[in-house]
Scaffold this motif. Sequence first.
Motif, mmCIF file in Angstrom:
data_model
loop_
_atom_site.group_PDB
_atom_site.id
_atom_site.type_symbol
_atom_site.label_atom_id
_atom_site.label_comp_id
_atom_site.label_asym_id
_atom_site.label_seq_id
_atom_site.Cartn_x
_atom_site.Cartn_y
_atom_site.Cartn_z
ATOM 1 N N GLY A 142 0.757 -1.211 -0.123
ATOM 2 C CA GLY A 142 0.050 0.096 0.019
ATOM 3 C C GLY A 142 0.723 1.199 0.055
ATOM 4 N N ASP A 143 2.100 1.114 -0.222
ATOM 5 C CA ASP A 143 3.041 2.202 -0.241
ATOM 6 C C ASP A 143 3.436 2.652 -1.751
ATOM 7 N N ALA A 144 3.502 3.854 -2.099
ATOM 8 C CA ALA A 144 4.190 4.561 -3.345
ATOM 9 C C ALA A 144 5.771 4.375 -3.117
ATOM 10 N N ALA A 145 6.326 3.466 -2.860
ATOM 11 C CA ALA A 145 7.770 3.479 -2.834
ATOM 12 C C ALA A 145 8.435 1.878 -3.187
ATOM 13 N N TRP A 146 9.601 2.002 -3.227
ATOM 14 C CA TRP A 146 10.303 0.755 -3.313
ATOM 15 C C TRP A 146 10.160 -0.164 -2.141
ATOM 16 N N MET A 147 9.882 -1.393 -2.447
ATOM 17 C CA MET A 147 9.857 -2.430 -1.169
ATOM 18 C C MET A 147 10.538 -3.509 -1.436
ATOM 19 N N GLY A 148 11.821 -3.610 -0.861
ATOM 20 C CA GLY A 148 12.505 -4.888 -1.160
ATOM 21 C C GLY A 148 12.203 -5.999 -0.835
ATOM 22 N N PRO A 149 12.875 -7.139 -1.249
ATOM 23 C CA PRO A 149 12.377 -8.425 -0.911
ATOM 24 C C PRO A 149 12.305 -8.712 0.497
ATOM 25 N N GLN A 150 11.378 -9.455 0.808
ATOM 26 C CA GLN A 150 11.116 -9.835 2.406
ATOM 27 C C GLN A 150 10.285 -11.213 2.216
ATOM 28 N N PRO A 151 10.773 -12.285 1.713
ATOM 29 C CA PRO A 151 10.065 -13.345 1.554
ATOM 30 C C PRO A 151 9.710 -14.129 3.178
ATOM 31 N N PRO A 152 8.597 -14.981 3.380
ATOM 32 C CA PRO A 152 8.532 -15.667 4.352
ATOM 33 C C PRO A 152 9.827 -16.597 4.838
ATOM 34 N N VAL A 153 10.162 -16.402 6.076
ATOM 35 C CA VAL A 153 11.383 -17.422 6.438
ATOM 36 C C VAL A 153 11.140 -18.849 6.266
ATOM 37 N N GLY A 154 12.362 -19.461 5.371
ATOM 38 C CA GLY A 154 11.988 -20.880 5.226
ATOM 39 C C GLY A 154 11.082 -21.179 4.081
ATOM 40 N N HIS A 155 10.652 -20.055 3.278
ATOM 41 C CA HIS A 155 9.760 -20.254 2.312
ATOM 42 C C HIS A 155 10.661 -20.759 0.945
ATOM 43 N N GLY A 156 11.866 -20.714 1.019
ATOM 44 C CA GLY A 156 12.650 -20.939 -0.026
ATOM 45 C C GLY A 156 12.981 -19.858 -1.048
ATOM 46 N N ASP A 157 13.667 -20.306 -2.181
ATOM 47 C CA ASP A 157 13.985 -19.100 -3.107
ATOM 48 C C ASP A 157 12.765 -18.437 -3.729
ATOM 49 N N HIS A 158 12.865 -17.122 -3.782
ATOM 50 C CA HIS A 158 11.835 -16.287 -4.378
ATOM 51 C C HIS A 158 12.455 -15.577 -5.573
ATOM 52 N N ARG A 159 11.764 -15.556 -6.733
ATOM 53 C CA ARG A 159 12.309 -14.880 -7.899
ATOM 54 C C ARG A 159 11.610 -13.446 -7.856
ATOM 55 N N TYR A 160 12.571 -12.472 -8.178
ATOM 56 C CA TYR A 160 11.937 -11.106 -8.361
ATOM 57 C C TYR A 160 12.225 -10.621 -9.908
ATOM 58 N N TYR A 161 10.964 -10.370 -10.394
ATOM 59 C CA TYR A 161 11.036 -9.935 -11.780
ATOM 60 C C TYR A 161 10.985 -8.488 -11.904
ATOM 61 N N PHE A 162 12.100 -7.695 -12.450
ATOM 62 C CA PHE A 162 12.009 -6.499 -12.650
ATOM 63 C C PHE A 162 12.011 -6.131 -14.154
ATOM 64 N N TRP A 163 10.597 -5.944 -14.422
ATOM 65 C CA TRP A 163 9.906 -5.733 -15.622
ATOM 66 C C TRP A 163 10.102 -4.263 -16.248
ATOM 67 N N VAL A 164 10.447 -3.788 -17.642
ATOM 68 C CA VAL A 164 10.356 -2.712 -18.316
ATOM 69 C C VAL A 164 9.402 -2.849 -19.456
ATOM 70 N N TYR A 165 8.424 -1.980 -19.643
ATOM 71 C CA TYR A 165 7.504 -1.983 -20.451
ATOM 72 C C TYR A 165 7.427 -0.733 -21.335
ATOM 73 N N ALA A 166 7.644 -0.877 -22.751
ATOM 74 C CA ALA A 166 7.731 0.246 -23.515
ATOM 75 C C ALA A 166 6.255 0.325 -24.142
ATOM 76 N N LEU A 167 5.502 1.577 -24.072
ATOM 77 C CA LEU A 167 4.468 1.785 -24.235
ATOM 78 C C LEU A 167 4.133 2.763 -25.337
ATOM 79 N N SER A 168 2.875 2.363 -26.308
ATOM 80 C CA SER A 168 2.405 3.323 -27.220
ATOM 81 C C SER A 168 1.714 4.265 -26.912
ATOM 82 N N ARG A 169 1.109 4.323 -25.690
ATOM 83 C CA ARG A 169 0.432 5.306 -24.986
ATOM 84 C C ARG A 169 0.694 5.630 -23.498
ATOM 85 N N ALA A 170 0.351 6.602 -22.988
ATOM 86 C CA ALA A 170 0.605 7.197 -21.516
ATOM 87 C C ALA A 170 -0.236 6.406 -20.563
#
Length: 149
Positions: free
Chosen positions: A91-119
Amino acid sequence: MGLNIGDLTITTDAFEPNGRIPDRFTVDGGNEQPRLAVHGVPADAVELAVVVHDPDAPLPRGYTHWAVYGLPAQSGDVDAGAGRQAKNSAGDAAWMGPQPPVGHGDHRYYFWVYALSRAVEGEPSREEFLDAYADAILEQNRVVGTFSR
């Protein structure tokens, strides 16, 4: 619908592709935002969007860690101040770094970029953005990092 693959790339010097994200970028390690850069922006792009998402979070739609819209359609470093940050899953308009549940194993963090044809209007959630702007995605790409606790 065709594939949105072209020359667009997103990179970081914070971690190797598919490598472990260093602790300083995580909530518990300082929550530093990793430096990102984009290259190969299509000439007809109007703006860029960047979304960071963890599909491994134990939630129905995963977890959105960061979303920024209205970025200039140009190659170079991503400057969040040049766009509009939308709310992450906390609910925050900000960066929130990884914080997966303890013992939940590896989580993948996808940093997506999108080039858009409209705003993008406003600050939609990741899901709202994808629903409303899928037809405006000229190209997209991602870099992935992992983290576990």
